[in-house]
Each structure stands twice: as structure tokens, then as C-alpha cells.
Scaffold this active site. Structure first.
Site, mmCIF file in Angstrom:
data_model
loop_
_atom_site.group_PDB
_atom_site.id
_atom_site.type_symbol
_atom_site.label_atom_id
_atom_site.label_comp_id
_atom_site.label_asym_id
_atom_site.label_seq_id
_atom_site.Cartn_x
_atom_site.Cartn_y
_atom_site.Cartn_z
ATOM 1 N N ARG A 64 0.600 -1.738 -0.170
ATOM 2 C CA ARG A 64 0.317 -0.244 -0.101
ATOM 3 C C ARG A 64 0.913 1.566 -0.044
ATOM 4 O O ARG A 64 0.667 2.669 -0.473
ATOM 5 C CB ARG A 64 -1.317 -0.139 1.285
ATOM 6 C CG ARG A 64 -1.483 1.616 1.362
ATOM 7 C CD ARG A 64 -3.001 0.571 1.449
ATOM 8 N NE ARG A 64 -3.448 0.346 3.047
ATOM 9 C CZ ARG A 64 -2.712 -0.181 4.471
ATOM 10 N NH1 ARG A 64 -2.606 1.597 4.246
ATOM 11 N NH2 ARG A 64 -3.111 -0.581 4.963
ATOM 12 N N TYR A 116 -15.421 17.655 -16.388
ATOM 13 C CA TYR A 116 -15.245 16.692 -16.412
ATOM 14 C C TYR A 116 -16.806 15.980 -15.166
ATOM 15 O O TYR A 116 -15.872 16.363 -13.985
ATOM 16 C CB TYR A 116 -13.805 15.231 -15.663
ATOM 17 C CG TYR A 116 -14.887 13.844 -15.412
ATOM 18 C CD1 TYR A 116 -14.878 12.996 -16.891
ATOM 19 C CD2 TYR A 116 -14.436 13.375 -14.159
ATOM 20 C CE1 TYR A 116 -15.093 11.960 -15.921
ATOM 21 C CE2 TYR A 116 -14.658 11.922 -14.061
ATOM 22 C CZ TYR A 116 -15.381 11.131 -15.001
ATOM 23 O OH TYR A 116 -15.413 9.825 -14.343
#
Ligand SMILES: *Cc1c(COP(=O)(O)O)cnc(C)c1O
Length: 393
Positions: A64, A116
Site C-alpha cells: 500500500r 468532467y
């Protein structure tokens, strides 16, 4: 010298650093020192061991935080945009939402009214839930941004260019000056232009964003996002920490597929741009259309700025406005055989989409607008396909 899997190196040719298309074609320039493998391996391991002294062997102990496959991808992405560093995320939206976490509660943000829609939905949500001040400006008006920023209050100016799905062009260098004069940072969504055609960091932007789901991957089979920073500053340290804490990292298989997609990025973007320009020229003035929106057309209001700030083409994205209205537009969107009626963009295959249906009744997008993501097919086939669909209206 070749890079190793743990420490990708920058390739140097005899005289200078290679051109971006060379860096992309050899994305990562991997050569496994033990086998000579030319393409990089995938590192699926989530955990990285310590040595006999209990020191870490690799810079991360848990994927991660980082993984050699991400490292290799991020190095190429930073080089393509001319940035100090890049980070990949699980999707474009994971990158945008993580970045927006660095904007202080109650701060002010300026963004285009048409942009967007997912990013705008998130900004509106932050305005509702976290007191973010939000001013939406008309991207078609070159003076509108200056009126939208509040000196001393605006923390972020977020722009796209060309703007999805009207393809208005925003002057990135001018936006950077306006943002910086107000004490804000400039973030640029450059998904549509790609680093092949536009490098916003070189025009003064502080952060570049790409939905890697689109052109960077190019085959409509990976979701990922990327942030590229101009400086490895305190904000960037925060973004890296937030990626670890919020967990929006993409998988190593996706990162590996992206490394593969980037190898053909330049060819794909150049062909899509050529095809889009030919289609725009062919249909400009067509009797069944009210407008063809494409910054590559000399008649487009943003053409001069696009020509100045884009290099090598105007991209593969364009829109047409069908004479009549929503019904006529949908007839065209269902009448094509090669253009696939689907959302998304930037793949090798051409797509057609009625944006208003996708964005919903709140959308500011004209109801007769169809967005085309032009692929790399034979351009005469694409023109013939659209021509036939328009005859059916
Ligand atoms: C697709 C897209 C996004 C969002 O990216 P995802 O990968 O779908 O999360 C953001 N900006 C633009 C311009 C896009 O096309």
C-alpha cells in the site's frame, strides 16, 4: 545501462536524455540482470521482508506504500510529464479525491462549469459537507477565470483542457499566472491531451492529473489514475501519505498493463488525433449537424491557444451537435455500426455517447451533443459509419 527491477534508472543516450517517445516505447527500459528479460515482471507481493540486521531490503515493507511495479510505472509517468514525481491510484477519481483532501476545509476552489462530471460532483459534495467555497466559471470565456478566483482565499484552480465534452480550450499558462497571483495552486486534468500533446507542468501548472483508464492505458481494460507533481514539496508528501492512509492504490497487474500500454502511447495518440481531425473536417458544415466541436478546426474559438499549447495534434476527442435535439442525437448514437455506443474514452476503438443521458438532467451539456472518442481504425471506415448514421436521422 539498464535499470533493475528495484531501482529503475534513467536511460542516457550518448548525447542527451532520450525523447519522450523513446522513454514511452521502452517504458521503464527494463532488463533483468539475471535473465535478460526485456519486459518487466509483475511484483504481486504485498509484503517485503527485512534482512539479517532487521533492516528493510526495499524502500517499502507493504505494497500500500509502494511496490517495484508501481515504482517503474511512476518513474515513466513523471518523465513523460516532466514532473518531479508521480503516484498511481486505483482510478482517476481515487487520484482526484485524494488530491482534494489536501485542500483545507473552508477554502475556495475555482473550476469550469462544464468539466468532467465526476470531479465536479465531488467538488459540489465537498461544498455541501465540508464548507468548500466553489466558483464554477465559463471555460469558453478567456476572462472568466480571473473573475472566479478570490485573492488570498482561493486555494486551488482546477482546470481541464480541452474541456470535456465541449472541447473549449483553456490557456494553461494564463491560468497558472491567475492562480499564482491569487495565492492558489493550479491543477490540470490533462487526460484528454495526454503528455504526448501537452505538458502543463512546463506551462506553470503545479499538479497534473490523468485518468490512466483512458489514453495512458489505451485498451479500455484497466482502471487507474495518476498525479504528477512539479515539486516534491509538503503537499506532495501529504498526497503520498494520504494514498497510503486512504488506500486508493491500483493493483500491480493494472500497473503492469499500464507499462505495456504506455509503450504504444505516442502511436495511438497520434493516429487518434489524425483521425479526429479528418472526421472533424469532413463533417464540419454537414447539413444534419448544428456544430462540430474540435479544437483542431481553424474555426474553433480555442484553436489558436490549442495550437500554441499542444504539440503534435489536437487529440482524439470531439463532439457533434445533431440538428434537432436529444431524439435525433440518440438516433445517430444507436445508428452507427463501428462507433460503439459506450462511455469512457481513449481506447483504440471508437466510441459514441449521448453525454446528457449519462450526466443526468442537472447537466449543462447541450442535449443534442454526441461525444466521439475517435480510435485508431481506418478513418474512411469511421467517416462512412457516421455518414450512414446521419442519413438515418
Ligand atoms: C475518466 C475521466 C476522469 C475520471 O477517471 P476514472 O479513471 O474514470 O476514475 C477524470 N477526468 C476525465 C477528463 C476523464 O475522462
Amino acid at each position: 545501462m539498464a535499470g533493475t527491477n528495484s531501482e529503475p534508472e534513467t536511460i542516457m543516450t550518448k548525447n542527451s536524455k532520450p525523447a519522450p517517445r523513446t522513454l514511452a516505447a521502452q517504458a521503464g527500459h527494463y532488463l533483468d540482470p539475471s535473465t535478460g528479460a526485456v519486459t518487466p515482471p509483475i511484483h504481486p507481493s504485498t509484503t517485503y521482508a527485512r534482512d539479517d540486521n532487521y533492516e528493510t531490503i526495499y524502500s517499502s515493507t507493504y505494497s500500500r506504500d509502494g511496490n517495484p511495479t508501481y515504482d517503474q510505472l511512476e518513474k515513466v509517468l513523471a518523465e513523460l510529464d516532466g514532473g518531479a514525481d508521480a503516484k498511481v491510484f486505483a482510478s482517476g477519481m481515487a487520484a482526484i479525491t485524494t488530491f482534494l483532501e489536501t485542500i483545507p476545509t473552508g477554502a475556495h476552489v475555482a473550476a469550469p462549469r462544464i468539466m468532467y462530471h465526476g470531479a465536479q460532483d465531488w467538488l459540489r459534495r465537498l461544498a455541501d459537507t465540508r464548507g468548500l467555497g466553489l466558483t464554477l466559471f465559463n471555460a469558453a470565456d478567456p476572462d472568466a477565470l480571473a473573475g472566479a478566483v478570490k485573492p488570498g482565499e482561493t486555494a486551488l484552480v482546477w482546470i481541464e483542457s480541452p474541456v470535456n465534452p465541449t472541447w473549449d480550450v483553456i490557456d494553461v499558462a494564463a491560468a497558472a499566472r491567475t492562480a499564482h497571483d491569487a495565492g492558489a495552486v493550479l491543477g490540470v486534468d490533462a487526460t484528454v491531451a495526454t503528455p504526448v500533446l501537452m505538458r502543463p507542468l512546463e506551462m506553470g501548472a503545479d499538479m497534473v492529473f490523468h485518468s490512466a483508464t483512458k489514453y495512458l492505458n489505451g485498451h479500455s481494460d484497466v482502471m487507474a489514475g495518476v498525479l504528477v507533481t512539479n515539486e516534491a514539496d509538503a503537499r506532495w508528501a501529504e498526497i503520498k501519505k494520504l494514498r497510503t492512509l486512504m488506500g486508493g492504490i491500483c493493483g500491480p497487474y493494472e500497473a503492469w498493463l499500464l507499462l505495456r500500454g504506455i509503450r504504444t502511447l505516442h502511436l495511438r495518440v497520434e493516429r487518434a488525433s489524425e483521425n479526429a481531425l479528418a472526421i472533424a473536417r469532413h463533417f464540419d458544415g454537414h447539413e444534419k449537424l448544428d456544430a462540430v466541436l474540435y479544437p483542431g478546426l481553424e474555426s474553433h474559438p480555442g484553436h489558436a491557444i490549442a495550437k500554441r499549447q499542444m504539440d503534435g495534434g489536437f487529440g482524439g476527442m470531439m463532439s457533434i451537435q445533431v440538428a434537432g435535439g436529444a431524439e435525433q442525437a440518440k438516433t445517430v448514437a444507436t445508428g452507427t455500426r463501428l462507433f460503439i455506443p459506450a462511455t469512457s474514452l481513449g481506447g483504440v476503438e471508437s466510441l459514441i455517447e449521448h453525454r446528457r443521458t449519462v450526466e443526468g438532467p442537472e447537466s449543462a451539456v447541450p442535449e443534442n451533443l454526441l461525444r466521439l472518442s475517435v480510435g485508431i481504425e481506418d478513418v474512411d471506415d469511421l467517416i462512412g459509419d457516421l455518414d450512414a448514421a446521419l442519413q438515418g436521422v
